[in-house]
Design an enzyme around this catalytic site. Structure first.
Site, PDB file in Angstrom:
ATOM      1  N   ASP A 148      33.329  35.536  45.230  1.00 23.61           N
ATOM      2  CA  ASP A 148      34.556  34.779  44.733  1.00 23.61           C
ATOM      3  C   ASP A 148      34.156  33.486  45.490  1.00 23.61           C
ATOM      4  OD1 ASP A 148      37.817  35.791  44.843  1.00 23.61           O
ATOM      5  OD2 ASP A 148      37.053  33.864  44.394  1.00 23.61           O
ATOM      6  N   GLU A 179      47.553  33.087  44.890  1.00 27.51           N
ATOM      7  CA  GLU A 179      46.791  33.614  46.030  1.00 27.51           C
ATOM      8  C   GLU A 179      47.828  33.513  47.215  1.00 27.51           C
ATOM      9  OE1 GLU A 179      42.925  31.818  44.133  1.00 27.51           O
ATOM     10  OE2 GLU A 179      42.899  32.861  45.939  1.00 27.51           O
TER      11      GLU A 179
HETATM   12  C1  GLC Z   1      39.639  32.315  43.433  1.00 29.88           C
HETATM   13  C2  GLC Z   1      40.232  33.563  43.225  1.00 29.88           C
HETATM   14  C3  GLC Z   1      39.299  34.079  42.132  1.00 29.88           C
HETATM   15  C4  GLC Z   1      38.925  33.127  40.947  1.00 29.88           C
HETATM   16  C5  GLC Z   1      38.084  32.007  41.671  1.00 29.88           C
HETATM   17  C6  GLC Z   1      37.401  30.980  40.853  1.00 29.88           C
HETATM   18  O1  GLC Z   1      39.722  31.797  44.720  1.00 29.88           O
HETATM   19  O2  GLC Z   1      40.035  34.306  44.075  1.00 29.88           O
HETATM   20  O3  GLC Z   1      40.296  35.129  41.576  1.00 29.88           O
HETATM   21  O4  GLC Z   1      38.254  33.528  39.844  1.00 29.88           O
HETATM   22  O5  GLC Z   1      38.392  31.745  42.947  1.00 29.88           O
HETATM   23  O6  GLC Z   1      38.861  30.182  40.626  1.00 29.88           O
END
Ligand code: GLC
Length: 633
Positions: free
Chosen positions: A307, A513
């Protein structure tokens, strides 16, 4: 022929055949098998080129020079990261192609793969179709619909030159206090498993003879998908984002893991690791689950991506010991690291660790093999540059109608008329005067929620194109019906106007988030006050726009009809379709609707299960035509 001439002729033939042989490059030959092409390319790559392939950077730092100098393998748009405000599909294609040309100018010309969060349609892109978020799609329990949504999303993503999406999120959200609960289809893993049908929509149907676990991407109108976040992201204590999922192995494997088996069976190209921990062990450092289970036991052969700054967060505070994080993450089995900015530090650290043998070369080769496999499967070597041929797919009528259908199937009717009274819905189109009210009635940003144009979402109606619930109501009622819109009227206004009925649209404001973590789960003010002032003075339908169940019990006795609309997206007309009976309500809860937050976590199947509305609950209504038809028809 004189000897000299004959010798010259031979040399030419030899040199030309030698030239022909040296010109032939197996990895560039599409007639070769993918595995043979990978073997050939891998054998040609330097360590720097291999580690570059494992590096994903954000578009803001992805200049052609950086792509070339560091052999970067992948680029992403973080939430809201666009080439320009309201960028056109052409502007997106041009941006992606410019970055790609940097990659193609490297020694081996390995194309980069560009990824983006298209999690409810192509949600970063102006004018794209915004589908309901997963919390609503799970209510549909309709895998055929999900596949169609995947197909439509893939076309709109490819229209912008992008071949890879960080979707679907297959989290099993077990506590609605989690800020990402709306990204989860359900608390019931069986519904989440059903919804993985979006993967063949995005990627194409995997051929029946495909070897198990191999990634599949079927053509220019399809994209590589990403099952996320592996594993147990939706099970953290109190729903605290990125926190700890405390559950035994049986629980992890029976609740949070099953949808990954479906995803792999359907050929998912990539898997993203969760920020969260399992019983105290960071998933980004969990070799047992990432390599031992996902890759070896389940046979996943696509690539595993971290991530955003996921390896940094292995330590607390993040980036405390980046060399340790790099070692832990790559050794756990992460193949591509979403760095996304400090790529030089990442590359330097990993290179040093390979050279001092604390990271095996075999691990690097496995990672690069998986990355190249997805790139070959996605057709990037044959067609690395995008064109504008799909531009008219972005936000096209067909996709909006599909989204409208998804809205209709995602709504849940929780109450329809007070006891012994005539049901309120379907509402009469022809009325003398009706009231539309509430903070969410005329707010496209609110009805789309987070991950829309901006990471955290927006307020207002100019963020993109779509239909608000207010405008949908106005276009549905009879022309003679007077529609009065007042966002937050007082009791006196309502009672003095003698409205035939009122539609009150309230709920949560957008979040994404951790910003969405909540311990109280209340409707955003002044929503509760709006309900109280209106529903005490007129017959009212309350439509709740939210990413999860919210506190509603204190008001429910005053409410005549109650609709859970979740985060419906750009096509608000789907709400009016049901309120006025063009279609009947069919949706059934895919999440428990609690009475009070003190009960949480509370999921279907729990011994102590005392919800306001249980999973599976949903009232139905007939269409107006059916309602008007004689009883024996
Ligand atoms: C974010 C998320 C993830 C996403 C990534 C790229 O923090 O946790 O779901 O795909 O970063 O944006």
């Amino acid at each position: 022929m004189p000897l000299a001439a004959f010798l010259v002729l031979c040399c030419c033939c030899c040199s030309s055949s030698a030239v022909l042989e040296s010109d032939y490059v197996k990895y560039k030959d599409p007639s070769q098998t993918v595995e043979d092409r990978i073997d050939d390319l891998l054998a040609r790559m330097t360590l720097a080129e291999k580690i570059g392939q494992m590096t994903q950077i954000e578009r803001k730092v992805a200049t052609p020079d950086v792509m070339r100098e560091f052999s970067i393998g992948s680029v992403l748009s973080g939430g809201g990261s666009v080439p320009a405000t309201r960028a056109s599909p052409q502007a997106w294609v041009d941006m992606v192609n410019d970055i790609q040309k940097g990659s193609l100018s490297t020694r081996l010309g390995i194309p980069m793969i560009y990824g983006i969060d298209a999690v409810h349609g192509h949600n970063n892109v102006y004018n794209a179709t915004i589908f309901p978020h997963n919390v609503g799609l799970g209510v549909t329990r309709d895998p055929v619909l999900l596949k169609k949504i995947g197909e439509a999303t893939a076309l709109e993503v490819r229209a912008t030159g992008i071949p890879y999406v960080f979707a679907p999120c297959i989290a099993v959200c077990r506590d609605p206090r989690w800020g990402r609960c709306y990204e989860s289809y359900s608390e019931d893993h069986r519904i989440v498993q059903m919804m993985t049908e979006i993967i063949p929509g995005l990627q194409g149907d995997i051929p029946s003879n495909s070897p198990k676990g191999v990634p599949f991407v079927g053509g220019k109108g399809k994209v590589a998908a990403c099952a996320k976040h592996f594993v147990g992201d939706g099970g953290t204590t109190k729903g605290i984002n990125e926190n700890n999922t405390v559950i035994d192995e049986r629980g992890l494997l029976t609740v949070h893991m099953p949808a990954y088996l479906d995803a792999i069976q359907k050929g998912v190209a990539t898997v993203m690791v969760s920020y969260s921990s399992w019983n105290g062990e960071k998933m980004h450092a969990n070799r047992g689950l990432v390599t031992g289970f996902l890759k070896k036991k389940l046979g996943f052969k696509g690539f595993v991506i971290s991530d955003w700054e996921g390896i940094d967060r292995i330590t607390s505070p993040p980036h405390l010991n980046y060399q340790y994080s790099v070692h832990a993450g790559v050794s756990a089995g992460i193949d591509m690291v979403m760095v996304p900015f400090n790529y030089q530090e990442f590359i330097t650290d990993l290179t040093a660790q390979v050279q001092n043998k604390t990271v095996r070369m075999s691990r690097i080769n496995d990672a690069v093999r998986r990355i190249l496999r997805v790139k070959f499967e996605a057709g990037l070597f044959e067609s690395p540059l995008a064109d504008n041929s799909l531009a008219d797919k972005v936000g096209c009528r067909e996709h909006r109608e599909l989204a409208r259908e998804a809205v209709r199937k995602s709504l849940v009717l929780l109450k329809n008329g007070k006891s012994m009274e005539k049901p309120l819905i379907p509402l009469p189109r022809r009325a003398r005067k009706i009231l539309v009210a509430g903070s969410h009635a005329d707010n496209l940003g609110y009805q789309c929620g987070g991950w829309t144009i901006e990471w955290q979402g927006l307020t207002g109606n100019d963020l993109t194109s779509g239909t608000t619930i207010l405008s949908a109501i106005k276009s549905t009622v009879h022309p003679s019906t007077q529609v009065v819109y007042n966002e937050n009227p007082d009791h006196g206004f309502v009672s003095s106007n003698n409205f035939d009925y009122a539609i009150v649209v309230v709920g949560e404001t957008p979040y994404a988030e951790t910003a969405g973590d909540s311990l109280n789960l209340t409707i955003t003010e002044p929503g509760p006050a709006t309900i109280e002032s209106i529903c005490g003075a007129a017959r009212c339908v309350v439509v709740v726009i939210s990413g999860r169940p919210v506190v509603i019990e204190p008001y429910i006795s005053k409410i005549d009809a109650l609709v859970a609309a979740w985060l419906p997206g750009s096509e608000g007309q789907g709400v009016a379709d049901l309120l006025f009976g063009d279609y009947g309500f069919t949706g059934r809860l895919a999440r428990t609707w609690f009475r009070t937050v003190d009960q949480l976590p509370m999921n279907v199947g729990d011994i102590h299960y005392d919800p306001l509305f249980p999973v599976g609950f949903g009232l139905t209504t007939r269409t107006v035509n059916e309602a008007d038809a004689p009883a024996d028809s």
